[in-house]
Design a protein around this motif. Structure first.
Motif, PDB file in Angstrom:
ATOM      1  N   SER B 195      22.487  33.044   6.666  1.00 27.58           N
ATOM      2  CA  SER B 195      23.933  32.995   6.893  1.00 27.58           C
ATOM      3  C   SER B 195      24.663  32.486   5.647  1.00 27.58           C
ATOM      4  N   LYS B 196      24.059  31.527   4.939  1.00 26.06           N
ATOM      5  CA  LYS B 196      24.694  31.005   3.730  1.00 26.06           C
ATOM      6  C   LYS B 196      24.779  32.075   2.649  1.00 26.06           C
ATOM      7  N   THR B 197      23.665  32.790   2.448  1.00 21.84           N
ATOM      8  CA  THR B 197      23.631  33.796   1.395  1.00 21.84           C
ATOM      9  C   THR B 197      24.624  34.915   1.678  1.00 21.84           C
ATOM     10  N   ALA B 198      24.691  35.322   2.955  1.00 21.45           N
ATOM     11  CA  ALA B 198      25.597  36.407   3.309  1.00 21.45           C
ATOM     12  C   ALA B 198      27.043  36.010   3.026  1.00 21.45           C
ATOM     13  N   ALA B 199      27.394  34.782   3.396  1.00 20.94           N
ATOM     14  CA  ALA B 199      28.769  34.332   3.164  1.00 20.94           C
ATOM     15  C   ALA B 199      29.045  34.195   1.665  1.00 20.94           C
ATOM     16  N   LEU B 200      28.049  33.675   0.928  1.00 20.94           N
ATOM     17  CA  LEU B 200      28.197  33.510  -0.518  1.00 20.94           C
ATOM     18  C   LEU B 200      28.364  34.867  -1.206  1.00 20.94           C
TER      19      LEU B 200
END
Lengths: 342, 338
Positions: B195-200
């Motif tokens: 989820s972090k990578t996708a948002a980043l």
């Protein structure tokens, strides 16, 4: 979400998708809003979609004290985070309870029937995020305590995840800020909201399942005194308001004051003030043209250098860094603003 | 999505797993740690493998450009690269090198098995966070960022998504810190990273594609500041024989040195020294060609106490030493002068 709201005094509150002009300042861009406003006060729900996850930001205000009942026929797996004021609820399924500011709760109800006690002239706000079963199923490997919760859902029994009262930590609060402050529109917005809500669920599950027993229960009246103290602290950020004078003004003992802050926010009064100062400074840096020296003075630092150090320690980057990137964005919005007129 | 680092020649770099620490606790849980050291100094990689992407935190401590190559399971390398410490650069076909400094990022596409980052020996310690994506993963956001898909489809040599690297915003920096400091293990870690990578990724693409490219070194200047800078230039031009130091100049016009230096370059497109030097050299040239003064005299007139210094500076500016410059000019225009 098909939600009906009825108040004991004000009667049935008809929500309309057209926002009354008095509420437009509260509007979050690119959300679907439902609102009602009148002599009773106002109710505003703003809905954000994230590919199967729905987040609703609720704001409530009643001029007269009232008892408000939320009803919906649909089952709901929802994560609730209280952002402002204490919610004293009576739920048909979950029983009676209270969620103070920053309280978080993950629960399941076969249908919604919750009554909230509204104090006169107070504003209330909270964020409810509605998840699908599959979002939780994929996480049960990492959280064994989810299994009994999911078992109850499968037989359509109301359930609350976790036993003790839990407060949101900084990571959760910043995820909420990111959701409410999302500047995208269209499909990218949905993707972004989806990822942020997934992160929020993860962080909340971790927080709830690892949370130590809370610092103790706090009574309704004491909670309001703490909110008063909080308002005083926030209003007078620059001046040096002391704990004894704060205790005197709110009628709480210093012990109760600190204890109350711990019970509600999970941190003591001093730490709370520091956090609020840092956040206010961050906002001023990215949204205003104030100089770093002026900001540090406004939030009560006598020397900008001391402020910059504290800021860097709290956020991991310097005030100047925020100012540079913040101004870039305001410069961009200026361009966007010009286009319709050219 | 595994990413491997290989070396093109024998005697190059060999990456081997880091031996587990005696206590069994490492700073990064659940992460494959690779290291290599040799005459070029040392490399340390922390690999976080996820199905659609691979996050690699790299610490390069280099004395020279070591030359290792990255190899992906697909035919292309698609890397979102953030520079966390110091700076590095790229070499693109037929172009000058592009440098990227601390706090900047860019999206890089390169053929598999290629060397994507180059180092300046002057930068002894470089840290980067690289996220290698699979093309399929990036296709998911294709509808929202058609520019990205068009760029990926261009199957040429190494290229970058944005000609000028973008700068990390505070919210992105918080996400980067969260990724690096992630304390979780197992499935939880995977979910969190996803989820972090996708948002980043969304934030990074927005910065690279939608925001107008900005010179990273610009500082905000008010009208008043610009007036001050003109004043500084005026003062400088009138005091060529007795040049003020940067400090004196800053003091004279009432501006701090940093702002003076940066602002001067921003407004006039050249540094203070560059401007000053230009005037001085042109003046020296006039003396050289218009009078019979000796080089030593001219160097004094141009503000140099030491003639060799003047000769060096002159040669650097015109490409010829003063006496040869004079001789060439005289032979070319000999008739005119007599």
């Amino acid at each position: 979400m098909n939600i009906r709201i009825e108040a004991a005094q004000a009667g049935e509150i008809a929500l309309s998708p057209v926002l009354p002009s008095s509420l437009q300042s509260l509007q979050i861009p690119d959300t679907i809003g439902y609102a009602a406003a009148g002599h009773f006060g106002h109710v505003l729900m703003q809905q954000m979609e994230g590919e199967g996850i729905t987040a609703i930001y609720h704001s409530l205000y009643f001029t007269q004290g009232d008892q408000v009942v939320y009803r919906s026929e649909e089952p709901a797996i929802r994560l609730q985070i209280v952002l402002h004021n204490s919610y004293i609820y009576e739920s048909m399924h979950l029983g009676n309870g209270v969620l103070h500011e920053r309280g978080i709760n993950l629960n399941y109800v076969p249908f919604v029937n919750t009554s909230l006690k509204m104090r006169p002239g107070e504003t209330y706000s909270h964020l409810s995020v509605y998840y699908q079963l599959q979002h939780l199923l994929s996480l049960q490997g990492s959280f064994p305590t989810l299994i009994p919760f999911l078992a109850k859902i499968s037989i359509d029994q109301p359930a609350i995840f976790g036993e003790s009262y839990t407060t949101a930590d900084t990571a959760i609060l910043s995820a909420v800020d990111n959701i409410l402050g999302c500047t995208y529109s269209g499909h990218v917005r949905e993707l972004y909201i989806h990822h942020l809500c997934t992160e929020l669920l993860l962080l909340s599950l971790i927080r709830i399942s690892s949370s130590a027993p809370s610092a103790g229960v706090i009574g309704e009246e004491d909670a309001y005194r703490i909110y008063q103290a909080k308002e005083l602290l926030l209003r007078d950020m620059g001046g040096n308001i002391s704990l004894p004078s704060l205790a005197e003004e709110t009628g709480l003992s210093i012990y109760k004051l600190n204890h109350g802050f711990k019970a509600i926010y999970g941190i003591g009064a001093t730490e709370f003030l520091h956090e609020a100062r840092m956040k206010r400074a961050h906002q001023a840096l990215s949204e205003t043209d104030m100089t770093i020296a002026a900001i540090s003075k406004a939030i009560g630092y006598s020397h900008p250098h001391a402020f910059a150090l504290a800021f860097k320690k709290y956020f991991g980057y310097t005030p100047a860094f925020v100012q540079r990137s913040g101004r870039a964005i305001s410069f961009l919005s200026f361009i966007v603003f010009l286009i319709p007129f050219s | 999505m595994p990413i491997h680092s290989t070396t093109p020649a024998a005697g190059g770099t060999f990456l081997r797993p880091l031996p587990p620490e005696p206590s069994g606790t490492t700073a990064f849980p659940d992460v494959r740690q690779l290291q290599s050291s040799g005459c070029f100094s040392s490399l340390l990689f922390y690999d976080d493998q996820c199905p659609d992407f691979c996050i690699r935190l790299s610490n390069y401590l280099l004395g020279a450009d070591a030359g290792w190559f990255e190899k992906s399971s697909g035919d292309r390398l698609l890397v979102l690269q953030f520079v966390l410490h110091d700076c590095l650069y790229y070499k693109l076909e037929g172009q000058e090198r592009i440098s990227m400094s601390e706090g900047q990022f860019n999206f890089i596409a390169a053929p598999s098995i290629s060397k994507i980052s180059w180092f300046d020996p002057a930068n002894s310690h470089v840290d980067t966070l690289d996220i290698h994506f699979s093309p399929a993963y990036l296709n998911q956001v294709g509808d929202d960022f058609p520019e990205l898909i068009r760029w990926i489809a261009k199957k040429e040599c190494t290229s970058v998504l944005s000609a000028i690297p973008a700068s990390v915003t505070p919210i992105m920096l918080r996400m980067l810190h969260a990724i690096i400091d992630c304390p979780f293990t197992g499935d939880l870690r995977k979910n969190y990273m996803q989820s972090k990578t996708a948002a980043l990724l969304l934030l990074a693409l927005e910065q690279l594609i939608c925001r107008p490219a900005r010179e990273s070194t610009t500082i905000p200047l008010r009208k008043y500041d610009i007036e001050k800078l003109y004043e500084a230039r005026e003062f400088l031009m009138h005091n060529i024989e007795n040049p003020p130091t940067l400090k004196q100049l800053a003091h004279k016009i009432g501006m701090n040195e940093f702002k003076l230096k940066k602002g001067y370059k921003q407004v006039f497109g050249t540094t203070i020294f560059g401007d000053f030097n230009k005037v001085r050299m042109e003046e020296a040239k006039n003396y050289l060609l218009g009078t019979d003064k000796t080089i030593a005299d001219i160097s004094l007139l141009a503000g140099y106490d030491d003639p060799p210094n003047f000769i060096r500076a002159f040669k650097h500016y015109f490409g010829l030493a003063p006496n040869r410059f004079r001789k060439q000019y005289l032979t070319a225009n000999g008739n005119l002068r007599s």
